[in-house]
Design a protein around this motif. Sequence first.
Motif, mmCIF file in Angstrom:
data_model
loop_
_atom_site.group_PDB
_atom_site.id
_atom_site.type_symbol
_atom_site.label_atom_id
_atom_site.label_comp_id
_atom_site.label_asym_id
_atom_site.label_seq_id
_atom_site.Cartn_x
_atom_site.Cartn_y
_atom_site.Cartn_z
ATOM 1 N N ILE A 96 13.989 -7.365 3.864
ATOM 2 C CA ILE A 96 13.402 -6.574 3.451
ATOM 3 C C ILE A 96 14.190 -5.122 3.463
ATOM 4 O O ILE A 96 14.567 -4.742 4.420
ATOM 5 C CB ILE A 96 12.001 -6.273 4.184
ATOM 6 C CG1 ILE A 96 11.248 -7.674 3.990
ATOM 7 C CG2 ILE A 96 11.071 -5.210 3.523
ATOM 8 C CD1 ILE A 96 9.844 -7.793 4.895
ATOM 9 N N LYS A 107 14.769 -0.643 -6.652
ATOM 10 C CA LYS A 107 14.173 -1.855 -6.038
ATOM 11 C C LYS A 107 14.745 -2.891 -6.869
ATOM 12 O O LYS A 107 14.922 -4.098 -6.387
ATOM 13 C CB LYS A 107 12.838 -1.499 -6.339
ATOM 14 C CG LYS A 107 12.168 -0.298 -5.549
ATOM 15 C CD LYS A 107 10.570 -0.356 -6.037
ATOM 16 C CE LYS A 107 10.144 0.928 -5.226
ATOM 17 N NZ LYS A 107 8.800 1.217 -5.522
ATOM 18 N N LEU A 111 16.459 -6.395 -5.307
ATOM 19 C CA LEU A 111 15.906 -7.653 -5.241
ATOM 20 C C LEU A 111 16.870 -8.633 -6.024
ATOM 21 O O LEU A 111 17.218 -9.989 -5.610
ATOM 22 C CB LEU A 111 14.471 -7.967 -6.318
ATOM 23 C CG LEU A 111 13.316 -6.979 -5.690
ATOM 24 C CD1 LEU A 111 12.286 -7.078 -6.708
ATOM 25 C CD2 LEU A 111 12.946 -7.792 -4.463
ATOM 26 N N ASP A 117 11.829 -8.181 -0.532
ATOM 27 C CA ASP A 117 10.810 -7.139 -0.663
ATOM 28 C C ASP A 117 11.672 -5.612 -0.549
ATOM 29 O O ASP A 117 12.602 -5.731 -0.115
ATOM 30 C CB ASP A 117 9.723 -7.124 0.312
ATOM 31 C CG ASP A 117 8.327 -6.640 -0.229
ATOM 32 O OD1 ASP A 117 8.149 -6.039 -0.908
ATOM 33 O OD2 ASP A 117 7.387 -6.928 0.389
ATOM 34 N N TYR A 118 10.890 -4.746 -0.802
ATOM 35 C CA TYR A 118 11.473 -3.265 -0.866
ATOM 36 C C TYR A 118 10.419 -2.353 -0.426
ATOM 37 O O TYR A 118 9.151 -2.251 -0.980
ATOM 38 C CB TYR A 118 11.791 -2.905 -2.186
ATOM 39 C CG TYR A 118 12.686 -1.812 -2.478
ATOM 40 C CD1 TYR A 118 14.105 -1.916 -2.551
ATOM 41 C CD2 TYR A 118 12.357 -0.485 -2.325
ATOM 42 C CE1 TYR A 118 14.958 -0.868 -2.453
ATOM 43 C CE2 TYR A 118 13.136 0.611 -2.429
ATOM 44 C CZ TYR A 118 14.672 0.399 -2.423
ATOM 45 O OH TYR A 118 15.376 1.329 -2.597
ATOM 46 N N ARG A 131 3.966 -6.376 5.398
ATOM 47 C CA ARG A 131 4.970 -6.979 4.702
ATOM 48 C C ARG A 131 5.692 -7.951 5.436
ATOM 49 O O ARG A 131 6.306 -9.169 5.058
ATOM 50 C CB ARG A 131 5.751 -6.033 4.072
ATOM 51 C CG ARG A 131 5.153 -5.275 3.011
ATOM 52 C CD ARG A 131 6.028 -4.270 2.270
ATOM 53 N NE ARG A 131 5.219 -3.435 1.155
ATOM 54 C CZ ARG A 131 5.172 -3.819 0.042
ATOM 55 N NH1 ARG A 131 5.927 -4.824 -0.392
ATOM 56 N NH2 ARG A 131 4.645 -3.046 -0.996
ATOM 57 N N HIS A 135 5.904 -12.139 4.912
ATOM 58 C CA HIS A 135 7.215 -12.652 4.548
ATOM 59 C C HIS A 135 7.600 -13.765 5.812
ATOM 60 O O HIS A 135 8.335 -14.748 5.353
ATOM 61 C CB HIS A 135 8.350 -11.879 4.441
ATOM 62 C CG HIS A 135 8.071 -10.891 3.004
ATOM 63 N ND1 HIS A 135 8.380 -11.804 1.784
ATOM 64 C CD2 HIS A 135 7.910 -9.750 2.561
ATOM 65 C CE1 HIS A 135 8.082 -10.871 0.671
ATOM 66 N NE2 HIS A 135 7.704 -9.650 1.303
#
Length: 723
Positions: A96, A107, A111, A117-118, A131, A135
């Motif tokens: 992340i 972003k 990816l 994720d960001y 988050r 994940h």
Amino acid sequence: MIIDRTSDRVSDPATNYRGNILIVDDLPDNLRLLRDTLSAQGYKVRSATTGAMALRAAQSPSTELILLDIKLPDQDGYEVCRQLKSDERTVDIPIIFLSALNETFNKVQGLAAGGVDYIAKPFQVEEVLARVETHLTIRRLQQSLQKQNLRLLREIEERQRLEESLFAEKELAQVTVQSIGDAVITTDAQGNVTYFNPIAERLTGWKTHEVQGVPFSTVFLIVDQVTRELVENPINKALLEERIVTLANNTILISHDGTEYPIADSAAPIRDRQGKIIGAVMVFHDVTESRYLTRQLSWESSHDALTGLINRRRFEQQLVEAIASCQDSNQQHALCYLDLDQFKVVNDTVGHIAGDELLRQITALIQQGVRASDMLARLGGDEFGILLSQCSLSQAAQIAEKLKDLVHKFRFIWNSKTFIIGVSIGVVAINQTSKDLMQVLGEADAACYAAKARGRNCVHVYSLDDEEVIKQRGERLVISQISRALGTNHFRLYCQKIVSISSNPLVEHYEILLRMLDENGEVVSPNEFIPAAERYGLITEIDCWVIETFFSNYHKLPEKDVNQGLYTINLSGASISNNQFLKFLIEQFSRYKVPPQTIGFEITETAAIANFEQARYFMGELKKIGCCFALDDFGSGLSSFAYLMNLPVDYLKIDGAFVKNISHNLISQALVEGFNRIAHAMNLETIAEFVEDETILEKLREIGVDYAQGYGIARPVPINFNL
């Protein structure tokens, strides 16, 4: 301990572990905030401030998720992410990104580098926790799915392997059933044919394509060999009774073209895994050859091979039955004992082949002169016996006179030489006064001897007050010789070596033999005096002489023979039935300090069966002290098979009559092979007698006989007691 600032609860990371997270950020404040926040929620947190440190720390197997800043002192986070994703050790760790760069481009680039994720800075703690948990959950679900997929893959592979194995087994089973020598037929639960192998096709005469779905009884027709009545369908019986069904030995299969085959067979139900019957199987084979061989063996056990007449054993059995019938129902029979005159002249003049032919021709001649109800037997050599059933003594005398005249008129021609043959016949009545076989045979033998003494070619009828018979009996030279030899110690002990032909024996085997000396010091063969001794009750006395003489001189044998020898001594049927003799025999071991384990005894098959219970007791008592036993002359009668399992013998001596013909007579060879297999199945060792040459010896080796004895091995020699 860690303080949860949102609830003021104290949590212990050791007991509230939720995952292992690596934080990569070069700003100490960010690191401290994230570490404290995540640790308070039960996560184990490690940190790195550069890309290089991150790459090393990520290789720890415990790393489950990485929070990665884009701007690092040595390289940007995108490059770190790409390197982590290119390493098989870290490729599956979710990453992340944490960054103040909040543009869509940033972003997408994160990816594209492999991030999952960001999170934009400044970040909210709740967002980070949500988050991270999401994940980690996704990662764990992926790992669980991978494990399940791997397990499923292994199960699929195992199933494929089992299917291939089952297919191979099925193929092997089909090939086996197609190739075996037995016929195989299977049916469904209703008895309709589902399978035929090639042997079944050959024996039934039906082809596989003709019988599919056809009732079993249509293609498998069996009858009783004797009655010719139909035999119950074995498949139907197996299905109905839910058990294995075996048919009688006299079953005949009638094939589609009418050919008949003697068969041995069995039918059995076929069950599935739950035990439910789903069909039946019939297995059978052609026993034409084995039944023929069985009949041949049975015939040879009771018949004389040269003349085709019944042999002495079978004849004596018939005599015993005849004597019993007189006691039970007052019947009357007669016995004729025939001894050819001048037979020795033929043998000596033109040879044994001519002598054999003479016996065959005389047999055919005598058969012409007896009734259909009478029984003619060859008793041995040139001696014959006739049991005249339901016949008075006077009528028997007339039949004997007729036979004498037939033989006397007969002319035997061989190589242009003509011989006049005579016959001496003794006739004895079998009635209520007849006690037993020995008495009847003794009287007939005495009458025959009297006929010879009158000048040969005569008939003599036995009677209790027959002075001539009494006189002849008293004058028999052999009896007087036996008595004299017992009184003057005119017997001599010999021994004959028995050699191992299948292994190296630990001990040497010898059979102790007996010879008698006549007035001139000439050796008399046991065949010339043992039968008379048995008939006239002197045999036990002779056995005692042998035992005492050998035992008293046992320690005078050469030392090597004493230490390594096994000596077997022949005992008569009369002796093994005599309890006083048993007591005497056991006493001799202690009296002369003879080790019982070096002594064995031979008992003839005839004596053992005739005195079965006494023989078992006798043998059992001596085996208790360490002696061993051999059953002599085995094979002269198939009746012995029923008794052999209950006799405590150690060795089986195969009758020499079979052994000496083994190299040129297939029946004799089959018999010897059969006797050897039976003995070995019972853990008995076998000894073959009458081994006269190397050809016989080699054949015995091929068969697997353990020991051999005969003139081809070693001749009997006088025992040299080391005086």
